[in-house]
Scaffold this active site. Structure first.
Site, short mmCIF file in Angstrom:
data_model
loop_
_atom_site.label_atom_id
_atom_site.label_comp_id
_atom_site.label_asym_id
_atom_site.label_seq_id
_atom_site.Cartn_x
_atom_site.Cartn_y
_atom_site.Cartn_z
N HIS A 212 -7.93 -5.36 -0.41
CA HIS A 212 -6.74 -4.63 0.01
C HIS A 212 -6.26 -5.06 1.39
CE1 HIS A 212 -3.81 -1.44 -0.31
NE2 HIS A 212 -4.10 -1.06 0.91
N SER B 298 0.84 -1.19 0.00
CA SER B 298 0.00 0.00 0.00
C SER B 298 0.89 1.26 0.00
CB SER B 298 -0.95 -0.06 1.20
OG SER B 298 -2.03 0.81 1.04
N ASP C 116 -8.46 -6.25 -4.76
CA ASP C 116 -8.24 -4.89 -4.22
C ASP C 116 -9.15 -3.90 -4.94
OD1 ASP C 116 -7.12 -2.39 -3.40
OD2 ASP C 116 -5.20 -3.38 -3.05
#
Lengths: 353, 353
Positions: free
Chosen positions: A327, A144, A298
């Site tokens: 995610h 991320s 995601d």
């Protein structure tokens, strides 16, 4: 500064606070005494060439890496590598709005300056070089926002990064991600307890933090996660109980100004600052062997966005991680997640460069 | 009730308010004088067998159907069909929290009862039968919450629905959609002007409505919509200008209690109420020729959720609509959208049943 017991050794185990001194910032101003919270596993060899850097994500710290990703049974194996996790600026452990005091007292709370991904990477490089004597990294890996830092490392310091593994993130933040982060931010700003960022305790903003958690529930997990009621595997008996017992308490202990400092960084992450907006040019600077590792479910770093960047990186490979969590698969909850991560990182580390 | 000039002929053109009398509600209580805002195009033939029903979506009214979907150049052709659009309860035009007065005065604002998709469909069936003498429909068609009503029609009144076209919606609301709607709702509830639903003007809640619009921006349009800057085709020069000039004003004129009444319905939409939770059983009741029409980039009614239901409907077909706008492709902005809708609805209407 304000007291927040979450950002402590009690909740985050062993880490060292290392000062790298004054850090001048890309947006202007500086952090007079930039302190980075650092955890290491394994031993740095004499040649200082067995180091791996782990970067951290929005709301995350070294802790999840320690608990899930690092160990002798994993590709991130401290028996073979010297593994360094550096918590990002604004993480709440490193210099952050809520803990700014002493030389940084002028940066406390709402006065915290805008920090960029590039500032973190400059700070991390200095720390590794000055504190550990590390000049090259076998691998930079992060998820991320950690992927944003990974890309920044590979573009900014191509000679220092032998391998790169950005997981579930992009080199250039997308407008959709910008808007998502803004919707999260607005939950704090709209809380009557926000007080222009000068709340006395994060508890003053708890309703805003809960709403922030609820929006994360919609984007952070996949539609299938909710449809399949995957939260039952975590021993909750309703989605509401899962929100109240997992996602809300995950965030409500945190500091909103810290989250906002990270969110601004996330929103403005962009390796093309090195190339006047040219993405192919920026990613063309990368010499690291790179595995781009999106998560198939995601919703805010979709595979196609990651693939579009991967295709601009010479010699790179797209390694899609399958995880119904989406995610937040990054938490490593699914038993099928870490085997995939270990497979990909293991192959990457085994690649001669 | 409160005054809200948006819900008027000035902004919504021609429509009739038709009272169907007292409507008893599935959740208990009743609407003493249920009024439905109805628009028609074309002529009902003598046999009263050329009628099409259009149902409306969250925040939408008959207006978008008039402006985009209905006309002699479209499959929904008033030269061939008698087309009736009935605005849902809570739409702001039909009986709704903000306009409840007279016999409905006790239902005003925060006192509005919980209304279900099934209540709307019962009310619509009564109106069509008692007011127009219509016993069977050539087609029921609606998008999003309109798709929920379409499914409810086909399951509840299988003998009355010859064809059904649920666009971008599901028969049984998903938990992800529930959470998404809840995140929207919380924007109103958290506004300091909310006042327990007893605000004096929707303007009192304008900040909450804007945040609601911003969350809709993240889920209502696709990631590709933002990445490709499709809003430039609408003559905006930044995504911020598009939000401020399009999506915010779209919602800020509306009434939060009305939106909440619709959201509750959306969240609880479920055709399996007819079959004690058995989805295959409920969808197995459908005898209408059904085209299930998800939008490929829809982030909250993804194709796979729609396909899973379609596969339970005998003789149905999955007709995926391609639109980079995602769910808000329903607005018909893309020039490639209506040709697909007309193609599918045209084929459906041409199918002998």
């Amino acid at each position: 500064m304000i007291e927040n017991p979450f950002y402590s050794h009690e909740f985050h185990g062993e880490y060292d606070l290392v000062s790298i001194g004054r850090l001048d910032l890309e947006e202007g101003g500086c952090i007079p005494d930039c302190q980075l919270a650092v955890t290491t596993w394994g031993e740095l060899n004499a040649a200082k060439d067995n180091a791996i850097l782990i970067t951290t994500w929005y709301s995350g710290t070294h802790q999840i890496w320690r608990d899930v990703y690092v160990g002798p049974e994993h590709a991130l194996n401290p028996d073979r590598y010297f593994i360094v996790a550096i918590n990002q600026i604004g993480s709440g452990l490193s210099t952050s709005p809520h803990n700014a005091d002493g030389a940084n007292a002028d940066l406390a709370m709402s006065n915290f300056p805008k920090v960029r991904i590039g500032d973190d990477v400059v700070a991390q490089e200095r720390l590794l070089r000055e504190h550990f004597g590390i000049e090259r990294l076998q691998l930079v890996v992060g998820g991320s926002m950690g992927a944003q830092q990974t890309y920044e490392w590979a573009v900014r310091f191509p000679d220092k990064v032998l391998r790169a593994a950005p997981i579930a993130g992009t080199a250039q933040n997308t407008p959709h991600d910008y808007l998502f982060a803004q919707a999260l931010n607005e939950q704090f700003w709209s809380d009557p307890g926000w007080n222009g960022g000068e709340y006395k305790s994060n508890a003053d903003v708890v309703e805003g933090i809960k709403r922030h958690a609820h929006i994360f529930a919609v984007m952070g997990f996949s539609t299938e996660f909710w449809k399949q009621e995957v939260w039952r595997a975590l021993e909750f008996d309703s989605k509401e109980a899962f929100l109240a017992g997992f996602l809300e308490p995950y965030f409500t202990v945190m500091d909103p100004n810290d989250l906002l400092a990270m969110a601004w960084k996330w929103q403005h992450g962009d390796v093309t600052r090195h190339t006047a907006g040219d993405l192919a040019g920026a990613l063309g600077r990368i010499t690291a062997k790179t595995f781009v590792m999106p998560i198939n479910e995601d919703m805010f770093f979709p595979v196609r966005d990651c693939r579009a960047e991967q295709e601009l990186i010479a010699g790179s490979e797209l390694r899609v991680v399958e995880d119904v969590l989406g995610h937040l698969g990054l938490f490593g909850v699914a038993p099928t997640y870490m085997p995939q991560i270990d497979q990909h990182l293991g192959e990457l580390l085994a690649t001669e460069v």
